[in-house]
Design a protein around this motif. Sequence first.
Motif, PDB file in Angstrom:
ATOM      1  N   UNK A 154       0.820  -1.211   0.000  1.00 15.91           N
ATOM      2  CA  UNK A 154       0.000   0.000   0.000  1.00 15.91           C
ATOM      3  C   UNK A 154       0.855   1.261   0.000  1.00 15.91           C
ATOM      4  N   UNK A 155       2.016   1.205   0.624  1.00 14.90           N
ATOM      5  CA  UNK A 155       2.916   2.357   0.619  1.00 14.90           C
ATOM      6  C   UNK A 155       3.387   2.672  -0.799  1.00 14.90           C
ATOM      7  N   UNK A 156       3.719   1.625  -1.558  1.00 20.55           N
ATOM      8  CA  UNK A 156       4.134   1.817  -2.947  1.00 20.55           C
ATOM      9  C   UNK A 156       3.000   2.398  -3.784  1.00 20.55           C
ATOM     10  N   UNK A 157       1.784   1.881  -3.585  1.00 19.34           N
ATOM     11  CA  UNK A 157       0.645   2.390  -4.348  1.00 19.34           C
ATOM     12  C   UNK A 157       0.342   3.844  -3.994  1.00 19.34           C
ATOM     13  N   UNK A 158       0.440   4.180  -2.713  1.00 18.88           N
ATOM     14  CA  UNK A 158       0.167   5.561  -2.303  1.00 18.88           C
ATOM     15  C   UNK A 158       1.136   6.527  -2.979  1.00 18.88           C
ATOM     16  N   UNK A 159       2.418   6.195  -2.954  1.00 14.92           N
ATOM     17  CA  UNK A 159       3.417   7.073  -3.564  1.00 14.92           C
ATOM     18  C   UNK A 159       3.200   7.176  -5.071  1.00 14.92           C
ATOM     19  N   UNK A 160       2.888   6.041  -5.707  1.00 17.77           N
ATOM     20  CA  UNK A 160       2.637   6.052  -7.152  1.00 17.77           C
ATOM     21  C   UNK A 160       1.426   6.913  -7.486  1.00 17.77           C
ATOM     22  N   UNK A 161       0.361   6.774  -6.713  1.00 17.69           N
ATOM     23  CA  UNK A 161      -0.855   7.551  -6.972  1.00 17.69           C
ATOM     24  C   UNK A 161      -0.593   9.045  -6.834  1.00 17.69           C
ATOM     25  N   UNK A 162       0.211   9.434  -5.858  1.00 19.68           N
ATOM     26  CA  UNK A 162       0.519  10.860  -5.697  1.00 19.68           C
ATOM     27  C   UNK A 162       1.331  11.373  -6.887  1.00 19.68           C
ATOM     28  N   UNK A 163       2.262  10.561  -7.366  1.00 26.74           N
ATOM     29  CA  UNK A 163       3.030  10.975  -8.539  1.00 26.74           C
ATOM     30  C   UNK A 163       2.136  11.102  -9.767  1.00 26.74           C
ATOM     31  N   UNK A 164       1.069  10.298  -9.814  1.00 24.69           N
ATOM     32  CA  UNK A 164       0.135  10.329 -10.941  1.00 24.69           C
ATOM     33  C   UNK A 164      -0.955  11.381 -10.744  1.00 24.69           C
ATOM     34  N   UNK A 165      -0.854  12.157  -9.648  1.00 27.16           N
ATOM     35  CA  UNK A 165      -1.805  13.229  -9.340  1.00 27.16           C
ATOM     36  C   UNK A 165      -3.215  12.685  -9.099  1.00 27.16           C
ATOM     37  N   UNK A 166      -3.303  11.488  -8.530  1.00 22.21           N
ATOM     38  CA  UNK A 166      -4.586  10.860  -8.213  1.00 22.21           C
ATOM     39  C   UNK A 166      -4.759  10.905  -6.695  1.00 22.21           C
ATOM     40  N   UNK A 167      -5.192  12.058  -6.200  1.00 19.21           N
ATOM     41  CA  UNK A 167      -5.179  12.308  -4.765  1.00 19.21           C
ATOM     42  C   UNK A 167      -6.126  11.392  -3.996  1.00 19.21           C
ATOM     43  N   UNK A 168      -7.331  11.168  -4.516  1.00 16.39           N
ATOM     44  CA  UNK A 168      -8.274  10.316  -3.787  1.00 16.39           C
ATOM     45  C   UNK A 168      -7.746   8.883  -3.688  1.00 16.39           C
ATOM     46  N   UNK A 169      -7.173   8.383  -4.791  1.00 16.39           N
ATOM     47  CA  UNK A 169      -6.587   7.043  -4.760  1.00 16.39           C
ATOM     48  C   UNK A 169      -5.441   6.993  -3.756  1.00 16.39           C
ATOM     49  N   UNK A 170      -4.637   8.045  -3.713  1.00 16.95           N
ATOM     50  CA  UNK A 170      -3.529   8.091  -2.760  1.00 16.95           C
ATOM     51  C   UNK A 170      -4.040   8.075  -1.325  1.00 16.95           C
ATOM     52  N   UNK A 171      -5.112   8.821  -1.069  1.00 24.07           N
ATOM     53  CA  UNK A 171      -5.691   8.838   0.276  1.00 24.07           C
ATOM     54  C   UNK A 171      -6.183   7.448   0.673  1.00 24.07           C
ATOM     55  N   UNK A 172      -6.839   6.759  -0.266  1.00 26.46           N
ATOM     56  CA  UNK A 172      -7.346   5.420   0.030  1.00 26.46           C
ATOM     57  C   UNK A 172      -6.194   4.455   0.310  1.00 26.46           C
ATOM     58  N   UNK A 173      -5.143   4.526  -0.487  1.00 26.36           N
ATOM     59  CA  UNK A 173      -4.001   3.632  -0.276  1.00 26.36           C
ATOM     60  C   UNK A 173      -3.346   3.901   1.077  1.00 26.36           C
ATOM     61  N   UNK A 174      -3.252   5.179   1.454  1.00 28.25           N
ATOM     62  CA  UNK A 174      -2.711   5.507   2.768  1.00 28.25           C
ATOM     63  C   UNK A 174      -3.589   4.972   3.883  1.00 28.25           C
ATOM     64  N   UNK A 175      -4.905   5.058   3.690  1.00 29.47           N
ATOM     65  CA  UNK A 175      -5.844   4.518   4.679  1.00 29.47           C
ATOM     66  C   UNK A 175      -5.679   3.010   4.817  1.00 29.47           C
ATOM     67  N   UNK A 176      -5.590   2.314   3.677  1.00 28.68           N
ATOM     68  CA  UNK A 176      -5.464   0.857   3.709  1.00 28.68           C
ATOM     69  C   UNK A 176      -4.131   0.431   4.323  1.00 28.68           C
ATOM     70  N   UNK A 177      -3.098   1.225   4.106  1.00 32.30           N
ATOM     71  CA  UNK A 177      -1.821   0.931   4.756  1.00 32.30           C
ATOM     72  C   UNK A 177      -1.994   0.947   6.274  1.00 32.30           C
ATOM     73  N   UNK A 178      -2.746   1.934   6.770  1.00 33.03           N
ATOM     74  CA  UNK A 178      -3.016   2.000   8.203  1.00 33.03           C
ATOM     75  C   UNK A 178      -3.797   0.796   8.694  1.00 33.03           C
ATOM     76  N   UNK A 179      -4.742   0.307   7.886  1.00 32.96           N
ATOM     77  CA  UNK A 179      -5.522  -0.863   8.299  1.00 32.96           C
ATOM     78  C   UNK A 179      -4.665  -2.120   8.351  1.00 32.96           C
ATOM     79  N   UNK A 180      -3.722  -2.243   7.427  1.00 35.61           N
ATOM     80  CA  UNK A 180      -2.820  -3.395   7.474  1.00 35.61           C
ATOM     81  C   UNK A 180      -2.011  -3.373   8.769  1.00 35.61           C
ATOM     82  N   UNK A 181      -1.610  -2.180   9.184  1.00 37.34           N
ATOM     83  CA  UNK A 181      -0.813  -2.050  10.407  1.00 37.34           C
ATOM     84  C   UNK A 181      -1.644  -2.238  11.678  1.00 37.34           C
ATOM     85  N   UNK A 182      -2.854  -1.675  11.684  1.00 35.56           N
ATOM     86  CA  UNK A 182      -3.594  -1.542  12.940  1.00 35.56           C
ATOM     87  C   UNK A 182      -4.926  -2.294  12.999  1.00 35.56           C
ATOM     88  N   UNK A 183      -5.383  -2.829  11.876  1.00 29.92           N
ATOM     89  CA  UNK A 183      -6.647  -3.545  11.871  1.00 29.92           C
ATOM     90  C   UNK A 183      -7.753  -2.743  11.208  1.00 29.92           C
TER      91      UNK A 183
END
Length: 204
Positions: A60-89
């Motif tokens: 998810x960290x890789x996807x978040x960074x890629x989405x930000x480079x592609x200027x896809x902010x909502x996708x980046x936000x979702x990937x960052x959220x999912x990264x948090x869920x992998x870590x914390x539930x």
Amino acid sequence: MDDAFTLLRRATGLLPRDARIGIGATVDDVRDFQHRREWGFVLDLLMEFGDEHPVPVAFWSLLETAARQMMLERAAQWCGWREGEVRHGTFRAVLSLPSAREGRRRTAFAGQGQLRPVWDIGRVTADGGREMYIAAVWVEGAERLGPGESAPVRLAPLSPDRWRHLTPGTVITMHEGRPVAGTATILQVVAPLEKQVRSAEEEG
């Protein structure tokens, strides 16, 4: 720093080789679209794979960074959220807001984790008072949620270990002052996927 396309290729390499998603796509299909340079679709597919299969935090960290480079902010936000869920539930619920007449809120709130209200999750202090905990809110399938509306949501607690006693059907309340700002019924509580992924790797 690697470019977005390299990051997406690296994320693909973290998927199980035999992984398949509900629409029938396989990891080989993802690589085929990479060869065609259909990078937006590649990102969409990878997010689907991540939602349907246990993946490590790095995915998810890789996807978040890629989405930000592609200027896809909502996708980046979702990937960052999912990264948090992998870590914390994962904590999912149906949240219902009172009408503007009944509650304090008069306008809809943005549903991508910006709102961080406090919650009564049923815990009490030593002297019998109610313990309150902060959790951000992600609204599933909608940009915003307003007075009188209900929707499935995902919650990101600041202290996730204090929430693990919750079970499907438990009712908790959201607070932004008085009166109660919303009522949520728990749908699902999932342990951190990071631990599940690590366990699967150790067993393998």
